[in-house]
Design a protein around this motif. Structure first.
Motif, PDB file in Angstrom:
ATOM      1  N   VAL A  35      -2.215   0.078  -4.824  1.00 15.87           N
ATOM      2  CA  VAL A  35      -2.689   0.011  -3.436  1.00 15.87           C
ATOM      3  C   VAL A  35      -1.484  -0.335  -2.568  1.00 15.87           C
ATOM      4  O   VAL A  35      -0.866  -1.385  -2.724  1.00 15.87           O
ATOM      5  CB  VAL A  35      -3.804  -1.034  -3.249  1.00 15.87           C
ATOM      6  N   ILE A  36      -1.154   0.581  -1.649  1.00 12.04           N
ATOM      7  CA  ILE A  36       0.041   0.433  -0.830  1.00 12.04           C
ATOM      8  C   ILE A  36      -0.353   0.360   0.646  1.00 12.04           C
ATOM      9  O   ILE A  36      -1.159   1.166   1.117  1.00 12.04           O
ATOM     10  CB  ILE A  36       0.988   1.625  -1.069  1.00 12.04           C
ATOM     11  N   MET A  37       0.221  -0.598   1.361  1.00  7.97           N
ATOM     12  CA  MET A  37      -0.018  -0.764   2.789  1.00  7.97           C
ATOM     13  C   MET A  37       1.222  -0.284   3.533  1.00  7.97           C
ATOM     14  O   MET A  37       2.347  -0.550   3.101  1.00  7.97           O
ATOM     15  CB  MET A  37      -0.273  -2.246   3.086  1.00  7.97           C
ATOM     16  N   ARG A  38       1.005   0.429   4.655  1.00 14.18           N
ATOM     17  CA  ARG A  38       2.123   0.861   5.487  1.00 14.18           C
ATOM     18  C   ARG A  38       2.125   0.045   6.787  1.00 14.18           C
ATOM     19  O   ARG A  38       1.085  -0.117   7.426  1.00 14.18           O
ATOM     20  CB  ARG A  38       2.026   2.356   5.791  1.00 14.18           C
ATOM     21  N   LEU A  39       3.319  -0.460   7.151  1.00 13.05           N
ATOM     22  CA  LEU A  39       3.476  -1.280   8.351  1.00 13.05           C
ATOM     23  C   LEU A  39       4.450  -0.610   9.318  1.00 13.05           C
ATOM     24  O   LEU A  39       5.504  -0.118   8.897  1.00 13.05           O
ATOM     25  CB  LEU A  39       4.040  -2.658   7.986  1.00 13.05           C
ATOM     26  N   ASP A  40       4.102  -0.613  10.608  1.00 14.54           N
ATOM     27  CA  ASP A  40       4.987  -0.116  11.653  1.00 14.54           C
ATOM     28  C   ASP A  40       6.298  -0.892  11.598  1.00 14.54           C
ATOM     29  O   ASP A  40       6.292  -2.123  11.503  1.00 14.54           O
ATOM     30  CB  ASP A  40       4.306  -0.289  13.014  1.00 14.54           C
ATOM     31  N   LEU A  41       7.412  -0.187  11.647  1.00  9.32           N
ATOM     32  CA  LEU A  41       8.736  -0.828  11.550  1.00  9.32           C
ATOM     33  C   LEU A  41       8.993  -1.831  12.674  1.00  9.32           C
ATOM     34  O   LEU A  41       9.612  -2.868  12.456  1.00  9.32           O
ATOM     35  CB  LEU A  41       9.845   0.226  11.579  1.00  9.32           C
ATOM     36  N   GLY A  48      -1.547   2.157   7.920  1.00  2.68           N
ATOM     37  CA  GLY A  48      -2.160   2.988   6.899  1.00  2.68           C
ATOM     38  C   GLY A  48      -2.149   2.363   5.522  1.00  2.68           C
ATOM     39  O   GLY A  48      -1.544   1.306   5.296  1.00  2.68           O
ATOM     40  N   PHE A  49      -2.862   3.040   4.634  1.00  2.00           N
ATOM     41  CA  PHE A  49      -2.966   2.630   3.243  1.00  2.00           C
ATOM     42  C   PHE A  49      -2.896   3.859   2.369  1.00  2.00           C
ATOM     43  O   PHE A  49      -3.342   4.940   2.755  1.00  2.00           O
ATOM     44  CB  PHE A  49      -4.310   1.945   2.958  1.00  2.00           C
ATOM     45  N   THR A  50      -2.374   3.689   1.182  1.00  2.00           N
ATOM     46  CA  THR A  50      -2.404   4.730   0.163  1.00  2.00           C
ATOM     47  C   THR A  50      -2.961   4.089  -1.103  1.00  2.00           C
ATOM     48  O   THR A  50      -2.542   2.995  -1.482  1.00  2.00           O
ATOM     49  CB  THR A  50      -1.000   5.297  -0.103  1.00  2.00           C
ATOM     50  N   ILE A  51      -3.918   4.777  -1.713  1.00  2.00           N
ATOM     51  CA  ILE A  51      -4.498   4.289  -2.966  1.00  2.00           C
ATOM     52  C   ILE A  51      -4.227   5.349  -4.030  1.00  2.00           C
ATOM     53  O   ILE A  51      -4.742   6.468  -3.949  1.00  2.00           O
ATOM     54  CB  ILE A  51      -6.007   4.015  -2.833  1.00  2.00           C
ATOM     55  N   LEU A  52      -3.363   4.993  -4.979  1.00  2.00           N
ATOM     56  CA  LEU A  52      -3.033   5.888  -6.081  1.00  2.00           C
ATOM     57  C   LEU A  52      -4.116   5.797  -7.147  1.00  2.00           C
ATOM     58  O   LEU A  52      -4.790   4.777  -7.277  1.00  2.00           O
ATOM     59  CB  LEU A  52      -1.679   5.503  -6.671  1.00  2.00           C
ATOM     60  N   ASN A  53      -4.274   6.859  -7.925  1.00  2.00           N
ATOM     61  CA  ASN A  53      -5.281   6.908  -9.000  1.00  2.00           C
ATOM     62  C   ASN A  53      -6.666   6.553  -8.463  1.00  2.00           C
ATOM     63  O   ASN A  53      -7.415   5.800  -9.078  1.00  2.00           O
ATOM     64  CB  ASN A  53      -4.886   5.969 -10.141  1.00  2.00           C
ATOM     65  N   PHE A  54      -7.000   7.115  -7.311  1.00  2.00           N
ATOM     66  CA  PHE A  54      -8.245   6.770  -6.617  1.00  2.00           C
ATOM     67  C   PHE A  54      -9.491   7.034  -7.459  1.00  2.00           C
ATOM     68  O   PHE A  54     -10.302   6.143  -7.666  1.00  2.00           O
ATOM     69  CB  PHE A  54      -8.319   7.511  -5.278  1.00  2.00           C
TER      70      PHE A  54
END
Length: 84
Positions: A35-41, A48-54
């Protein structure tokens, strides 16, 4: 400011991607296994979020799984009336 969610699922790669608002340059931080969270620089706001192996996450579960993410939602019917 209200922001729309954009959801994309790559079935072949088994990746769910959730973008919040307009695309922006971001850094990624892993919250939990896959589970990966994306943060504005600039603002460090979650974009956003990315969920691998959903799908794989749910193969051995009876009904649900809790992810390390909390959210606040609002109804967008007024926004749809303005756009439509």
């Amino acid at each position: 400011m209200d922001k729309n969610l954009k959801i994309f699922f790559d079935k072949e790669g088994d990746v769910l991607d959730i973008a919040i608002g307009k695309p922006t340059e971001a850094i990624s931080k892993e919250l939990d296994n896959d589970v990966i969270m994306r943060l504005d620089l600039n603002t460090e706001e979650i974009v956003g979020f990315t969920i691998l192996n959903f799908e794989k996450r749910f193969e051995h579960l009876d009904s649900s799984e809790t992810l390390p993410i909390a959210a606040t939602f609002s109804h967008i019917s007024r926004a749809l009336e303005v756009e439509g």
